[in-house]
Design a protein around this motif. Structure first.
Motif: not given
Lengths: 314, 314, 314
Positions: C151-158, C295-301
């Motif tokens: 979720s934190f990676a999702d937040l970074i992505t958004v 893919i960007q979202e997974a990268g933000n993990r």
């Protein structure tokens, strides 16, 4: 170098070989190249040498590494484009490879052939998908048809051992109990048929012909004894049939390499990519003789990989 | 130190113990020793403490590490000399160990006993092959008969905890549901029977005698209560029979360590190598009491390994 | 930050998000924090993204890492307090976690729900034991009910993608062939319902309601089309039922996200935590469109984990 999947990717092999010998002489001297870099290694099949030599190569270069056993550690991958994924596969290779590309700076991947569908294998269907979806340089840790890091290590081994300008190198088929891929012999041909200081000869039972794309017109001699005459280096390896795809055509034990077979050579050094089936492919007497280079050859897997990583990361 | 497989390899145990305590006090102070070094770890069997503490020890020392699950990750190994490898085994240990030696600077290996063939186990047939074929120093991560890193960690734990010059240390057999190796108790005896500030007593049901090679004339007391009288440290552990090799001779639950058993001790501290079967080998009340040192003991596995690596790499 | 298991642990999310963006911009700039630190990662279940992004995050931070496949690599763990361990379990989680805490500076753990016993899962029985027995900070790599790093990676992505101050974010249920955990949607709600620049809407078939503890009064709209109207970001995800616990309530293929579904949005960007079942949860056309951020979202993990490690180790 963009990726490393075959001899063609190596560029000028003489330059690359020279670089490898310099790296071997000074393995920790290039750590500025690997600093803050991570090498990702994905295995769809078991591995000992490739797994560990690649990790060691990364460490020598001052880089970090991770290893993923695809399948066991993660998810079952779907390979087909357009698949409706309502079955057993859990993740499409398109996402998997693109995602993993973000967790490393170079991606090493080992796949294996089906040995059933020659067209799929020889078009490198799976590996080409990996190349397509990767966003970092890719190193073949063995694909369906080739094993270039092994052949490059073989070249390093011959180059650092040979005692004269030109040498005769023979690739000989050897018996085995299972149907094996053609990757190692294909790749050995792909490399050694191009080396200008090598007289290259291939010997195997009739029906074991490799794909001419890789043998590139090299001399094929069906009489093993004749082929080995005057050889300076002998690489033994089993492979299953390319013609009658994936089948075991011969089990002929007379092809097992013994001191008798080596008798007519020029005191030949012995190569094998390992793992080797002792007393099936090659006799103990050969493997345990001082002329055997198999351990040194496996050791050079570190330096073939380290040289490739150096090229890709520099 | 050339290899580390037993108490005898430790050299002067007092010096090694002193070194361990210094390393524990300053775990990152020796990184010049580990720089550019790689520790290879091979497991033929599952592991938690040994695997992770060895990796941590390498990291503390500034070295890198790799771990191989032999079998799962790589090839099935052939152990027999002269074998005609036309069956299930894919690689001979001779090549495997010599090759892996080139991918690291120290090789840690865990093997397990067969518990069926005492002669093979007690001659350390497999481990001696590993020692023979390795070209780098070898550390036993547990062999068929010994677990020296565990015993060294036990010694560190007792040494750093004891509050008087001489202490009484008791090794007591404990019940279990399965037939376990004798490695840990053998090794505990191998070490503690030699420590000059320890009064060492072994207690177990009749028929559970360990190999006298390791007990070295230490006092054996079949009455557990009597053995525990005045003890400062108690190490509990199950083992299967050495005499009736690999058999479970006793399940006697009265040997399970409980507060009642500890009553006659000198407020004894409790040791166990872990994993422990709670309420089978030892009761919760013992394991959860402030006198239990089992977590600290497992923590010292880092420092026993780090000290050994320091000796082998320096 | 003491541990990282939920949005509540994140403290001020704005500060944490800011830190993540700074770390992403300068990933190797914080290596003083990770020096001589080791990140331990324990997986009770398969993983690709979490495993590899966590390792990469540790490396970026200058730390080391180890990964343990609990079960396969080590021993079967007992979870019950007071158990008489005379069955199949070999080590109690109490020892296992306390021991592993000594081999690292932060412990990441992935557990999965039973999907059978809602009370056990939703009380985070297993994860709470891990928190209880750990002596170093713990990071949830996904627990029975939450997946905060995702979720934190999702937040970074958004946050890094949005082009206006306030955005509408829609979480939509998607069909699947198996019963999946509620962790990812629970966690997405746990985070996005709190972000003050987000208009958050949840849409799913009736009967697929999530635990109100996590949805926190967010708007639930059963009409998917209506929910998606004007959306700037759409996260699709399947989950099994919370009410009829662990059951598959709907397979309705009309919920599969296709370009038609997206038509009424504000040219919405598409999110999915991966792995995704192509053409079951989401159509190829969505996943392969330029609006897909998966893919960007997974990268933000990498950066969600690196930021959390930075907080816990600093």
């Amino acid at each position: 170098m963009k990726n490393f999947t075959s001899f063609a990717d190596a560029g000028d092999y003489k330059t690359l070989l020279q670089q490898a010998l310099e790296i071997k002489a000074n393995p920790f001297g290039y750590q500025h190249i690997g600093r803050n870099k991570t090498v990702g290694l994905i295995f769809f099949n078991p591995s000992l040498r490739t797994r560990l030599s690649s990790v060691k190569a990364a460490y020598n270069l001052g880089a970090q590494a991770w290893v993923l056993n695809a399948g066991a550690d993660s998810w079952t991958l779907e390979m087909a484009d357009g698949a409706v994924m309502n079955g057993g596969t859990q993740e499409h290779i398109k996402e998997a490879i693109a995602v993993m590309s973000q967790y490393c700076d170079v991606l090493g991947v080992r796949t294996f052939p089906t040995l059933k569908d020659r067209e799929a294998d020889y078009s490198e269907e799976v590996f080409n998908k990996i190349l397509k979806y990767a966003t970092v340089p890719v190193v073949s840790l063995e694909s369906a048809t080739l094993h270039p890091l092994q052949s490059f290590a073989d070249l390093i081994t011959v180059a650092e051992t040979k005692e004269k300008e030109r040498v005769k190198v023979v690739l000989t088929w050897a018996p085995h109990v299972r149907a094996l891929p053609q990757c190692v012999p294909n790749s050995f041909c792909d490399w050694f048929s191009e080396v200008d200081w090598v007289d290259f000869v291939i010997t195997h039972p009739e029906g074991c012909e490799l794909d001419p794309k890789f043998t590139k017109g090299a001399r094929i001699e069906y009489d093993q004894k004749k082929a080995l005459e005057g050889a300076d280096f002998v690489q033994a390896k089993n492979w299953s049939s390319y013609q009658d795809y994936g089948q075991v055509i011969s089990n002929d034990p007379s092809w097992m390499l013994t001191p008798e077979h080596i008798a007519g050579t020029n005191d030949a050094k012995f190569l094998h990519c390992l793992p080797v089936r002792r007393n099936v492919e090659v006799s103990d007497a050969i493997l345990d003789s001082p002329n055997s280079l198999v351990i040194q050859e496996a050791g050079n897997r570190v330096f073939s990989m380290q040289t490739v990583l150096h090229e890709l990361l520099k």
